[in-house]
Structures are given as C-alpha cells and as structure tokens.
Write an enzyme that holds these catalytic residues in place. Structure first.
Site, PDB file in Angstrom:
ATOM      1  CE  LYS A 140     -54.530  53.883   9.327  1.00 25.89           C
ATOM      2  NZ  LYS A 140     -55.191  52.512   9.587  1.00 25.89           N
ATOM      3  CD  GLN A 184     -57.678  50.978   6.816  1.00 25.19           C
ATOM      4  OE1 GLN A 184     -56.522  51.359   7.267  1.00 25.19           O
ATOM      5  NE2 GLN A 184     -59.036  51.463   7.575  1.00 25.19           N
ATOM      6  CG  ASP A 209     -54.111  48.767  13.796  1.00 29.06           C
ATOM      7  OD1 ASP A 209     -54.277  49.682  14.210  1.00 29.06           O
ATOM      8  OD2 ASP A 209     -54.137  48.499  13.086  1.00 29.06           O
TER       9      ASP A 209
END
Length: 903
Positions: A140, A184, A209
């Site tokens: 990422k 995460q 997300d």
C-alpha cells in the site's frame, strides 16, 4: 472494409452492430473499423484480436494481420470463435489496476497543479508486527508513493491498549492533511480489542476501506455517491465492467457474506440493477444456485470449492479467494489458489479472473482510488469562500429592549458549527465552551495561496460623550452583508477592556439588534488574552526591579554565578544569554573563558531606577494605583522607588499582539521592547533581562484569534484591543489576514478603528496596513445628528443627565455648523486614496430634514455615498442600503497610499 464471417447461431448478437454486406445472411461488414477498435493480444500462426463492439467484446481470429497498414482498404475474412471452441478470456487485475493507478497519478498531479501546497494524505495504522500485515502495508505504501499520495505507516506495539488505538485514530481523524485512514486487520495485540469499535472509530469521511457502519449503511441504502465503497468489491465491479458485459438485468450470484467482500458485493451488484442471490456455507443446493449466475463472485474462503461444471456457459467469474494448497513443485511447498477451480472453470466461463493476478491488485488500486476521492471531496468542500452558512432570524421588539435582554434572548449557534460553516477545519479550532473558540495559526499556511476578500474599515467623526456607534455600525453592516445580501463576511473587532466595561462607557459588543453574542463573554474574560498580557507585562516589571535589587546588593561574581549557575558540574550559557554576549561584542560560548571585565559587562545591566519606562498593569479602573511607591518591605533593604499602574490594554505587549504576524515574529517583537535606560544611556530590552522567551510562552495562546458570532449568525473575530490614543487602536493583523482568506475574493472583512478617523483610521492606514501589507477597499465613516450638533457648538452633555433640547429637537443651523467635522474627516480619509461611505446612524429623535442634510453635505464633501442606517433597532435589515453602498464602493477605483515614509 473488413468482412466478418460469422456462424449463424451468433448472428442475433451482431444484428445491432453490423451492417449486411453481400447476399449471404451470415456475412457482415463493419464500416470504419480502425486500429483504435482492435487490440492485439497474441500471435502464433495467426493473430488473435479482442474487438470491442458497443458494450460487447468478441474474440476474433484471422490467419493474416487484420490491418496491414493504417487506413488500408483490404478485405479480410475473420471468424468469431464460439465459447465452445475456446476457453474463457482472462481478466487481468494487474493490467486494469495499472490503468487505474495511472489515472490516479494524473488526477493527483492535477490537484497539485491547482494547489502546490496540497497532497492527498493516507495513514495505515497497524497494531503489532505480523509478517503478512507488514507485506500488505508495504504494498500500500509503495502504491501510494507511485501515485503521489503522502502515506504514513503508524505502528503501535503489541502491548497497545484499545484506548491507545482509539486515541491514535482520533488524532488522525482531526488531522486535516490526512484524507484516508486504514486500520490494518487483524489487530495483533496482547490486549483485548473490539475490532468493530475500533473500525467504527474511523471518521466516515476518512474510512477509505469502507468498513464503518455508516459507510456500509449508505451503501446498503444505495447512497453510492456519498460513501466509500469497500475496496475489494469495488475492484470486482471494475473488473466486471472491463468485460463489457452489462450488469443491468443479469442474474448475479455472490458466494460468501463477509462484511468485507460478500455483503457489500451484493449491494453493489443490486444497485447496478442486477438480480442478486447471496449464497453461503449453509445454502442448500449451492451448485444449482451457482449454475444460474450470469455473473458469479466467489469469496467464501475455501480452496477451489466452486467447480467448473457448476458454472453457466459464458458466465463472468470473479474469484476473490486467496488460499494456500500443498505443491511440492514450488520452493515454498505450496501455491496460491482461489475459491474457484480455475482449470475446470475457465472451460465454462466467458471471462474469469486468475489467482493470483486478478482481484488482489485491484484491492490496492481501489484503496488508492478511495484516498484520492477523499482528497477531492475535501478540496471540494473546503474551497476558499465556499460557505454553507445558516443565519439566525431576529425577533424584533418595539420598543427595543436593553442590550443584555436582546443578547440573552438569542440562542447562538454552537461555535464548532460556526467554524465548519466558514471553512475552518476541526484541527484548526480550539473550543472554549459552546460559544467561543480560538483559531490555530496553521490555517494561514493552508490558505496562503488563496485570494483575499474586500477589506473595509469602520471609523467615525471625532468622538463625543454621546457616542457615534462605530461598533454597532460594524456589526450591523456585517449582518446586512451576510444575512441579507448573502455575501461571505467577517467582522474583526477588538477585545474590550474591563476598565471601560465597568465604567461609564460600558462594553464594546455593539448594541440593540447589532451585537456580538454572548455579550457577557465578549465583554469580560473572553478566552483570557488580556489576562495573559497582564501576566506577561507584570513579569517584565518584576524582573526589572529584581535585577536592580540584586545588582545593588551583590558582587559581580555572585551575580554571574546566579545568572550562569553550575549544573551537573558545568556552566552553560542559554541561547538568550548567547544573544546578549553577541550584543556586547563578546564572541565566546564557554562561560569559563570570560574575563573579569567581560563578566561585569555581561552580569550588570546597570539600569537607572529613574529611567524605568515599563509600568505594571491591571485591567480595572483603579485610580489609587496611578502613582505608588514600591519596595517598602524590609526585605527590599530600603530600595524604594515611585512607580505606577496602567490599564492592561495600554501595555506595549497588547500593541505587539495586534501587529504581529506569527509566533516567531511575536517572540522577536517582545524581545525588542525597551523597558529602561542604563546609567550610561543605553536602552535595556526584555532580551537583556532574559525574559523574552518566557513572555512568548505566556502569550502562546493569546496570539490565536477568538471566534464568536453576531445576533444574526455571521462570524466575528475578536482579537487584541489596543487603545487608539496611546497605541494604534486596531484589532490584530492575524485576525484580518485569516478572515480575508476565509471569505474568498467576493467576500468582505469589516474591521473597526478606535476613536475618530484622525486617530484610529490614520493609524490603521499608516501603521497597521504598513506592517500587514493589506490594502483597504472602503472607509465607512460613522456620524450621528446629535454628535455633529455638539461639534457645531451645542451645549455640554453630562453622562446620566437628560439631553438638552438642542439634541432632541430639529436644529439644522447647529447641525450644518457641526458638519464641518465630518467634512474634515472625509477629507482625511480621501487623502489615503480610499473611497468613503458615510453611515448616518439614526436615532428616533432625528428628523428627516436633519438626516438628509448630513447625507447631502457628505456627498458634496467627496463621499462616495452617504446612507441613513437603523441597524440598532432593526439589525442587519436596517443596514442593507449601507451594505449595498459599501459593495459598490469596493468596486470603484482606489489609489491607496501612505501619507509619510517611515524613514
């Protein structure tokens, strides 16, 4: 011309796209075909092509190159291969994600071109140190860097608590330079973590997300334009679109119901007008349900669960699975497979994603897309001058109640709401209760490239005990420009001293229906700026007398030991002491190397007690402190001297606050203040005393402008309050500069200069505008009938006593004589090259003839316009004509200039 030879069974698909050419019903041609319609995807004996015709894709095979030269007119037979003779086309996530990243990189470059100080910001928050998480995060961060996104990896240890994680999230939520936050998963902590609570703590506008309940709820309701779409399902949709297969009307089956993939995938397909069935581990006859799918998305987490014979001929198959199965041929002893048996499925499907190389690369790409989208939304909602502000409607009463009654009858907007309405970000605002806040100076960097609005200064004729109503007119004008003319407008006013507030004059919040509210908070402590000035000023005074005392009672060596004490076995000069040594011409940094003569020069300021110019201050009118004797305690050993108290707003520190442009600039200005003279005639500064750094610390919050509001809900900055007769009499440069950026190029900032035009306005132009570099557009000169009558020779007015009849009855002769003062002040303002609008602040005892006389005399004297105002009784509605005149004047030519050179 290109000729297509097509099987009869395929003709129905091509009728809308191809024109008949020739007698055979199964032979068609497509006119105008060019290289842009064809993509070469492989070469063996012949050439394999993907032809995009409308919304459909067809795989064509020819034994010869389809286009020999660009523009050639050759005719070539091309055969449409049926799905029975050829396996599924591979949908390459690597290729599609590369296209997405290239597009995003271009979009970021365009954003930066518009604002060089802006970059999309992304934070990846990790708890613990899992190897798999580290790998995903590195992917990422790398992708973000390639696109131009400022990505930060924020790692917390495994020992982090849930509260520590939530605090980190809160800090990122309030950071306006961050537009995307990823937590995460999994949270690798030794402490118990509520994953749902943690993910929902992310601000929805930064939840790239797409996992928060708010974003999920908006997706479920179909509000796709007002949320973030989860990355993996969004990537799947992008891959489906690449096939050219229309989703609308198709039968879609989603295998898996996870919050991350299955459930949002169902919603996305549904709102794309597919008929959607969601299957899971307990679905009966799963293979039968799968066989109905025109579009199949699988994310159930079981290796190669879906077999080829389950799949409908020609279906689009998207495999979201990532599983590891044993494979002795691999160095690692295992290989990655999806949830679909790829080998058998590709013989049935029309299109299929591989694993790896299918959905995986798209997830990261869509995460970057969401971050760029978040940055775009931020820019769109924070364009300079783009306000979404609500105004408060006044409930006017007759007769007009007292100021405090009016103030308390109005319910102010929450100040954080006001801040958002005018374009301030949450991390730029410090709340002081519900009705006032301070604004961080960091906003100046964010807005530095934005154009300024129009700059208006309100001043008045020479003051009289009757009062002209400058503050009331300032507030009435901004209420008119904002609530009634719908322009972005800020008032920038001074903070009143408690001395006048508790005296005859009263507060300075305006009056009637043109006030800053709440007036009690405005007129009294506000956020403590004046108290900070009191503390800083008196620290200097204490340091002066303490230094005189110690120099009178100690030897050079004793003084030096106090100033540069031994700490940890060694002496060390502080930075401020290094500055003093340089001022004395002593280029040494080791305290042990100074000669006796240098020690004496360094340690002794040798101030003359009779030449101390710095006084103590108090923000209260206490006449018995005007002259005092200090040092009468026995501990002061007879070292007495005469001193005095001034009012706090008379402190030079107040003037420094009003004129400063930054914290560093204020620190330097405070250091340069001269407080006394030595016996040899040398000026002594606060830097010489060694207290300038402490002063800056005491003033670190006072430097931030205070945000409040008017009765009608327009914004106000209240900052600094120097008197115009003993200082320059204007509110802070910082407040004006921030306001001018916030209102945008079509907006207005209205500030007020103290006393009359010949004092406050003159200093506004020659001092404040010189330091700030700002150029005013309009002067508003406030006048009243009765004040002009006093200038015309009217009788003396005593506070608290009834007004003489001359002031409450029509007297045109007396008024016309007094207009000479107004004419002179108009002349004074015009000397600076700025247009003047006269605001005639009307009272109920004024006659129409008197008001018309003032307006006609003002225009004849060179005023751009002269307008009667009734804002005290009517609020902004009573100053609409004034607002319109100011608006017109701001568009007229001006030639601003200073009246003298500082040299």
């Amino acid at each position: 011309m290109v000729r297509f030879t097509v099987k009869e069974s395929q003709c129905n698909h091509l009728y809308p796209l191809l024109r008949e050419n020739g007698r055979a019903s199964n032979v068609y041609s497509l006119k105008g075909i060019t290289e842009t319609l064809l993509r070469r995807v492989g070469v063996e004996r012949g050439v394999l092509w993907l032809v995009k015709l409308g919304s459909l894709n067809y795989t064509l095979f020819t034994e010869h190159n389809l286009l020999g030269r660009k523009g050639s007119a050759s005719t070539t037979s091309v055969h449409l291969l049926s799905s029975r003779t050829m396996p599924a086309q591979i949908i390459s996530g690597k290729e599609v994600s590369a296209q997405v990243r290239a597009r995003l990189k271009k979009e970021v470059e365009e954003m930066k071109a518009q604002d060089p100080n802006f970059s999309p910001g992304l934070v990846v928050l990790q708890v613990g140190d899992r190897d798999d998480s580290n790998l995903y995060i590195s992917m990422k961060i790398k992708a973000a860097a390639e696109i131009g996104i400022n990505a930060t990896h924020m790692r917390l240890p495994k020992t982090a608590t849930e509260n520590e994680v939530l605090e980190c999230i809160r800090e990122v939520n309030e950071n306006s330079s961050i537009h995307g936050l990823i937590v995460q998963l999994p949270l690798d902590s030794v402490n118990k973590m509520d994953t749902e609570k943690v993910t929902n703590a992310v601000a929805p506008e930064k939840d790239v997300d797409g996992l928060t309940s708010i974003n999920a709820g908006k997706l479920a309701r179909g509000d796709l334009g007002d949320c973030f779409l989860p990355c993996t399902p969004n990537g799947c949709m992008e891959l489906i679109k690449q096939t050219g297969v229309s989703i609308a009307g198709k039968k879609a089956v989603v295998v898996g119901r996870s919050k991350i993939v299955g459930a949002p995938m169902h919603d996305l397909l549904l709102w794309s007008h597919a008929t959607v069935t969601t299957c899971h581990s307990r679905t009966a006859n799963l293979s039968e349900e799968v066989s109905k799918a025109d579009i199949l998305v699988v994310g159930i987490g079981k290796a190669e669960m879906v077999k080829g014979d389950w799949i409908k001929k020609g279906a689009v198959v998207i495999d979201c699975g990532i599983n590891h199965v044993p494979d002795e041929s691999k160095p690692s002893g295992k290989r990655v497979v999806g949830d679909v048996d790829y080998t058998s499925a590709k013989e049935q499907a029309g299109f299929i994603t591989p694993v790896p190389g299918g959905v995986g690369p798209m997830t990261v790409a869509m995460l970057m897309a969401n971050t760029v989208l978040g940055a775009k939304r931020f820019l769109d909602s924070h364009q300079p001058g783009k306000w979404s502000i609500s105004y408060t409607e006044l409930n006017l009463q007759k007769p007009v109640p007292s100021d405090i009654v009016i103030s308390r009858s109005c319910v102010p907007k929450p100040i954080d709401c006001m801040a958002r309405e005018v374009g301030l970000l949450s991390d730029e605002v410090e709340l002081y209760g519900k009705t006032k806040a301070k604004v961080q100076l960091s906003i100046m960097k964010r807005l530095q490239g934005q154009p300024d609005g129009k700059y208006v200064v309100v001043t008045g004729i020479t003051p009289t005990p009757l009062g002209e109503g400058k503050s009331t007119t300032t507030i009435g004008l901004v209420q008119a420009l904002g609530a009634h003319l719908k322009l972005n407008v800020f008032a920038c006013v001074r903070q009143p001293s408690q001395g006048p507030t508790f005296g005859i004059k009263g507060g300075a919040a305006g009056g009637g229906y043109s006030q800053v509210i709440p007036m009690e908070e405005f007129n009294l402590h506000l956020t403590g700026d004046i108290h900070a000035i009191t503390a800083a000023n008196n620290l200097v005074a204490a340091a002066i007398d303490a230094r005189i005392f110690h120099e009178n009672t100690q030897t050079d060596k004793a003084l030096y030991n106090r100033l540069v004490p031994i700490n940890g076995g060694q002496r060390q000069f502080s930075p401020i002491q290094i500055n003093r040594l340089k001022k004395l011409g002593i280029e040494k940094t080791d305290p042990n190397t100074l000669t006796d003569e240098e020690v004496t020069r360094f340690a002794r300021l040798d101030m003359n007690p009779e030449a101390v110019t710095w006084q103590r201050v108090l923000d209260t009118n206490d006449r018995f402190l005007r002259k005092i004797t200090i040092g009468q305690s026995p501990t002061e050993k007879g070292f007495t001297r005469e001193a005095q108290f001034d009012i706090t707003v008379a402190s030079e520190i107040m003037a420094v606050l009003a004129l400063t442009s930054s914290l560093a600039d204020m620190r330097q200005r405070l250091a340069n203040m001269v407080v006394a003279t030595s016996k040899s005639g040398q000026p002594i500064t606060t830097e010489d005393l060694g207290v300038s750094g402490a002063l800056a610390v005491l003033m670190r919050d006072a430097i931030k402008p205070n945000l409040m509001q008017t009765l009608e809900g327009t914004p106000v900055f209240v900052h600094a309050g120097p008197f115009a007769n003993i200082a320059h009499g204007n509110s802070s440069i910082l407040a004006d500069k921030i306001a001018l950026k916030l209102v945008g190029p079509e907006g207005f900032v209205v500030t007020e200069a103290g006393f009359g035009a010949d004092i406050g306005m003159e200093k506004f132009f020659n001092i404040k505008c010189r330091y700030s570099g700002l150029r005013p557009h309009v002067v508003v000169l406030v006048a009243t009938v009765r004040a002009l009558k006093m200038h015309g020779g009217g009788p003396k007015v005593t506070a608290g006593m009834p007004l003489p009849k001359e002031y409450v009855e029509e007297n045109l002769e007396l008024l016309e004589t007094g207009c000479g003062n107004m004419k002179k002040q108009i002349e004074n303002a015009r000397l600076f090259g700025v247009p003047v609008v006269v605001a005639v602040n009307a009272f109920k005892t004024d006659t129409q003839a008197e008001l018309e006389l003032i307006c006609s005399v003002a225009k004849a004297a060179g005023a751009f316009d002269a307008v009667r105002c009734s804002h005290w009784a009517e609020g902004g509605a009573g100053a609409v004509a004034l607002g319109q005149a100011v608006q017109r004047a701001s568009e007229s030519p001006s030639d601003f200039k200073f009246l003298y050179d500082v040299e």
